[in-house]
Design an enzyme around this catalytic site. Sequence first.
Site, PDB file in Angstrom:
ATOM      1  N   HIS A 108       1.941   5.106  -0.712  1.00 52.89           N
ATOM      2  CA  HIS A 108       1.566   6.481  -1.027  1.00 52.89           C
ATOM      3  C   HIS A 108       2.658   7.033  -1.943  1.00 52.89           C
ATOM      4  O   HIS A 108       3.800   6.565  -1.899  1.00 52.89           O
ATOM      5  CB  HIS A 108       1.403   7.292   0.265  1.00 52.89           C
ATOM      6  CG  HIS A 108       0.144   6.922   0.995  1.00 52.89           C
ATOM      7  ND1 HIS A 108      -0.976   7.707   1.029  1.00 52.89           N
ATOM      8  CD2 HIS A 108      -0.187   5.790   1.667  1.00 52.89           C
ATOM      9  CE1 HIS A 108      -1.935   7.098   1.705  1.00 52.89           C
ATOM     10  NE2 HIS A 108      -1.486   5.936   2.099  1.00 52.89           N
ATOM     11  N   CYS A 161      -3.596   9.845   4.665  1.00 55.41           N
ATOM     12  CA  CYS A 161      -4.031   9.646   6.043  1.00 55.41           C
ATOM     13  C   CYS A 161      -4.024  11.009   6.773  1.00 55.41           C
ATOM     14  O   CYS A 161      -3.025  11.730   6.720  1.00 55.41           O
ATOM     15  CB  CYS A 161      -3.083   8.675   6.740  1.00 55.41           C
ATOM     16  SG  CYS A 161      -3.580   8.374   8.426  1.00 55.41           S
ATOM     17  N   HIS A 164       0.887  -1.183   0.000  1.00 51.41           N
ATOM     18  CA  HIS A 164       0.000   0.000   0.000  1.00 51.41           C
ATOM     19  C   HIS A 164       0.912   1.217   0.000  1.00 51.41           C
ATOM     20  O   HIS A 164       1.355   1.684   1.038  1.00 51.41           O
ATOM     21  CB  HIS A 164      -0.848  -0.066   1.275  1.00 51.41           C
ATOM     22  CG  HIS A 164      -1.795   1.056   1.464  1.00 51.41           C
ATOM     23  ND1 HIS A 164      -3.147   0.944   1.216  1.00 51.41           N
ATOM     24  CD2 HIS A 164      -1.609   2.316   1.905  1.00 51.41           C
ATOM     25  CE1 HIS A 164      -3.743   2.090   1.503  1.00 51.41           C
ATOM     26  NE2 HIS A 164      -2.830   2.934   1.928  1.00 51.41           N
ATOM     27  N   ASN A 180      -2.688   7.888  -2.306  1.00 52.17           N
ATOM     28  CA  ASN A 180      -2.157   6.573  -2.674  1.00 52.17           C
ATOM     29  C   ASN A 180      -1.629   6.580  -4.105  1.00 52.17           C
ATOM     30  O   ASN A 180      -1.869   7.520  -4.859  1.00 52.17           O
ATOM     31  CB  ASN A 180      -3.294   5.544  -2.588  1.00 52.17           C
ATOM     32  CG  ASN A 180      -3.692   5.291  -1.144  1.00 52.17           C
ATOM     33  OD1 ASN A 180      -4.351   6.120  -0.549  1.00 52.17           O
ATOM     34  ND2 ASN A 180      -3.220   4.194  -0.591  1.00 52.17           N
TER      35      ASN A 180
END
Length: 248
Positions: free
Chosen positions: A152, A183, A150, A192
């Site tokens: 960013h 976030c 995941h 992302n």
Amino acid sequence: MADHNEIVKKHKRFNGVSYPVLVPNAAGLKNALATGVVDEIAVFGAASDAFSLKNVNSNVEDSLKKLLEVTKIALENKIRVRGYVSVVVGCPYSGDVKPEVVARVAETLLETGCYEVSLGDTIGVGTVKSVGKMLDTVLKSVPANKLAVHFHDTYGQALANVLVSIEKGIRTADSSIAGLGGCPYAKGATGNLATEDLLYFLKGNGFETGVDLEKVVETAKWFNSAAGYDKWSRVGRAISNKMEAAKC
Ligand SMILES: CC(C)(COP(=O)([O-])OP(=O)([O-])OC[C@H]1O[C@@H](n2cnc3c(N)ncnc32)[C@H](O)[C@@H]1OP(=O)([O-])[O-])[C@@H](O)C(=O)NCCC(=O)NCCSC(=O)C[C@@](C)(O)CC(=O)[O-]
């Protein structure tokens, strides 16, 4: 999270698509169960106390204890649970993160019953070298088919980090249309990796995803007009321009 019920109830569901909802604690699980439509939840730990305290008001240890409880009840209710580990490379508050801590949090989430753990470079500081080192450590105790990544894209390294993850056997990468997201507890971190950029990258390197890139770009176009945004990834903008030009 206060308005999540409305979102969960209103969104159109397609067969074969999973719609995991983020659940930080028992209250969140209770709300998710009350909707009657949630079939998958996402629980999220972190690899630094400093980020965990900001994100969920508990240190890593205490947050994992809470997630153990949440996961147990979710599984009893036949709800699938995906785990996340945040700040797997760098923490916005305490700096570098030890790969051994990432491995331990990932193992714990899998032991509690998560079917997969997604490793989040929440502030996008990871590089091929640091992500490679972190993955080498995690893969000593967690199989690649139980892991997702995941990334960013704050410093533009996300696709390179996907490549090193693929080379280490990982086949699940998170992304978001137009690179939306980020976030709230990671100041300055952008969204992302964009789904459009990931799809173009994977297709160009011989990987089939079954996802229609042009439809993803049309969705980004729809989102931007509906939300009054002008948020495009590089591939999204390039393909959108091409689609417009083809209409002339
Ligand atoms: C987790 C808490 C609530 C703990 O915060 P807390 O203050 O310890 O919680 P509390 O139990 O004391 O409750 C405080 C208030 O929040 C309410 N509350 C309590 N829980 C819920 C809930 N689930 N849903 C709705 N309301 C809730 C609760 O009812 C109470 O309301 P009040 O009585 O004051 O009116 C707080 O820290 C919080 O809201 N954190 C937000 C976490 C968040 O959404 N972070 C972003 C998630 S995405 C992410 O982490 C990154 C990831 C996973 O995507 C991957 C990556 O990039 O790393």
